[in-house]
Design a protein around this motif. Structure first.
Motif, PDB file in Angstrom:
ATOM      1  N   ALA A 148      43.492  52.283  27.950  1.00 16.90           N
ATOM      2  CA  ALA A 148      43.674  51.720  29.267  1.00 16.90           C
ATOM      3  C   ALA A 148      42.698  52.244  30.289  1.00 16.90           C
ATOM      4  O   ALA A 148      42.942  52.063  31.559  1.00 16.90           O
ATOM      5  CB  ALA A 148      45.291  51.883  29.753  1.00 16.90           C
ATOM      6  N   SER A 175      41.800  49.690  32.786  1.00 13.80           N
ATOM      7  CA  SER A 175      43.128  48.832  33.215  1.00 13.80           C
ATOM      8  C   SER A 175      42.949  48.312  34.488  1.00 13.80           C
ATOM      9  O   SER A 175      43.699  47.206  34.827  1.00 13.80           O
ATOM     10  CB  SER A 175      44.434  49.832  33.227  1.00 13.80           C
ATOM     11  OG  SER A 175      44.433  50.785  34.330  1.00 13.80           O
ATOM     12  N   PRO A 184      40.062  42.873  34.636  1.00 14.41           N
ATOM     13  CA  PRO A 184      40.585  41.951  33.779  1.00 14.41           C
ATOM     14  C   PRO A 184      40.303  42.388  32.233  1.00 14.41           C
ATOM     15  O   PRO A 184      39.451  42.966  31.918  1.00 14.41           O
ATOM     16  CB  PRO A 184      39.858  40.648  34.301  1.00 14.41           C
ATOM     17  CG  PRO A 184      39.198  40.854  35.520  1.00 14.41           C
ATOM     18  CD  PRO A 184      39.048  42.463  35.512  1.00 14.41           C
ATOM     19  N   VAL A 185      41.118  41.563  31.522  1.00 13.96           N
ATOM     20  CA  VAL A 185      41.054  41.948  29.972  1.00 13.96           C
ATOM     21  C   VAL A 185      39.664  41.793  29.282  1.00 13.96           C
ATOM     22  O   VAL A 185      39.133  42.559  28.582  1.00 13.96           O
ATOM     23  CB  VAL A 185      42.291  41.238  29.222  1.00 13.96           C
ATOM     24  CG1 VAL A 185      41.873  41.406  27.511  1.00 13.96           C
ATOM     25  CG2 VAL A 185      43.621  41.892  29.694  1.00 13.96           C
ATOM     26  N   GLN A 212      37.583  44.533  30.186  1.00 17.17           N
ATOM     27  CA  GLN A 212      37.987  45.849  29.543  1.00 17.17           C
ATOM     28  C   GLN A 212      37.421  45.706  28.164  1.00 17.17           C
ATOM     29  O   GLN A 212      36.894  46.816  27.731  1.00 17.17           O
ATOM     30  CB  GLN A 212      39.402  45.872  29.578  1.00 17.17           C
ATOM     31  CG  GLN A 212      40.220  45.973  30.827  1.00 17.17           C
ATOM     32  CD  GLN A 212      41.550  46.212  30.461  1.00 17.17           C
ATOM     33  OE1 GLN A 212      42.351  46.716  29.716  1.00 17.17           O
ATOM     34  NE2 GLN A 212      42.375  45.570  31.554  1.00 17.17           N
ATOM     35  N   LEU A 213      37.490  44.630  27.746  1.00 17.34           N
ATOM     36  CA  LEU A 213      36.849  44.601  26.056  1.00 17.34           C
ATOM     37  C   LEU A 213      35.509  44.790  26.106  1.00 17.34           C
ATOM     38  O   LEU A 213      34.957  45.429  25.402  1.00 17.34           O
ATOM     39  CB  LEU A 213      37.274  43.177  25.444  1.00 17.34           C
ATOM     40  CG  LEU A 213      38.799  43.089  25.293  1.00 17.34           C
ATOM     41  CD1 LEU A 213      39.130  41.483  24.931  1.00 17.34           C
ATOM     42  CD2 LEU A 213      39.373  44.064  24.159  1.00 17.34           C
ATOM     43  N   HIS A 231      34.711  48.428  26.526  1.00 18.71           N
ATOM     44  CA  HIS A 231      34.938  49.116  25.321  1.00 18.71           C
ATOM     45  C   HIS A 231      33.911  48.858  24.386  1.00 18.71           C
ATOM     46  O   HIS A 231      33.415  49.658  23.379  1.00 18.71           O
ATOM     47  CB  HIS A 231      36.467  48.776  24.703  1.00 18.71           C
ATOM     48  CG  HIS A 231      37.515  49.526  25.615  1.00 18.71           C
ATOM     49  ND1 HIS A 231      37.325  50.789  25.508  1.00 18.71           N
ATOM     50  CD2 HIS A 231      38.400  49.092  26.211  1.00 18.71           C
ATOM     51  CE1 HIS A 231      38.571  51.274  26.423  1.00 18.71           C
ATOM     52  NE2 HIS A 231      39.131  50.014  26.761  1.00 18.71           N
TER      53      HIS A 231
END
Length: 190
Positions: A23, A26, A29-30, A33-34, A37
């Motif tokens: 997280a 966090s 937005p998703v 985040q992806l 990572h």
């Protein structure tokens, strides 16, 4: 410069993952985040391709910087508008943006330059210098000749060629002399 920048990105993303876990981003937005990572894997890949002087290295670097900068500016846009002076510092968005401009502006010329040095001769060995005059050594003393280079060489040595690729001179003595000069020249450059 490329390698240091992408390895620094790898270290930063690894630090955020260790410090914040899955997280860590966090606030974003998703999809962002992806992406952040994924950069933990993409940044070292870009550094590796750059170290290996692979023509795709600069293009991958440019793609990474384009999406990374877009995502960072998108996530931080409101904060930049609210407190612009807070982003004028030697860490964060400013150096990332400057590095991104460098990477994006150099990507295509650098990729073309690397591609020209990556030409491979018939034996499959990598050439050690760019092809600028139609020839390049393969690092073991043999030369790779383009048809243009051979034609120009034969003109300089006085060997005439017809449409069938065979010498057309009526004087066999001149042909032998020209061919000997050509062989002598080839031996001197190999």
């Amino acid at each position: 410069m490329y390698v240091v920048g992408f390895l620094e990105g790898t270290v930063a993303h690894a630090y955020f993952l260790v410090a914040g876990g899955p997280a860590a981003y966090s606030y974003a937005p998703v999809p962002v985040q992806l992406l952040f990572h994924a950069l933990l894997l993409l940044d070292p890949l870009a550094a590796l391709l750059t170290v290996r002087v692979h023509p795709l290295g600069p293009l991958l670097c440019a793609g990474i910087m384009l999406v990374d900068l877009t995502a960072n500016w998108w996530v931080q846009w409101d904060a930049v508008l609210t407190h612009p002076a807070a982003f004028v510092r030697p860490v964060g968005l400013l150096p990332m943006t400057l590095f991104g401009v460098l990477v994006l502006s150099a990507a295509f010329p650098l990729s073309r330059a690397l591609a020209s040095t990556a030409d491979v001769n018939d034996a499959g060995r990598r050439r050690t210098k760019p092809v600028t005059d139609g020839s390049a050594t393969d690092g073991v003393g043999a030369c790779a000749w383009s048809p243009t280079t051979v034609t120009e060489l034969m003109k300089r040595c006085g060997v005439a060629h017809g449409d069938d690729g065979c010498a057309d001179s009526a004087d066999d003595g001149r042909q032998r002399h020209s061919a000997a000069r050509l062989d002598e020249w080839r031996a001197s450059v190999e």
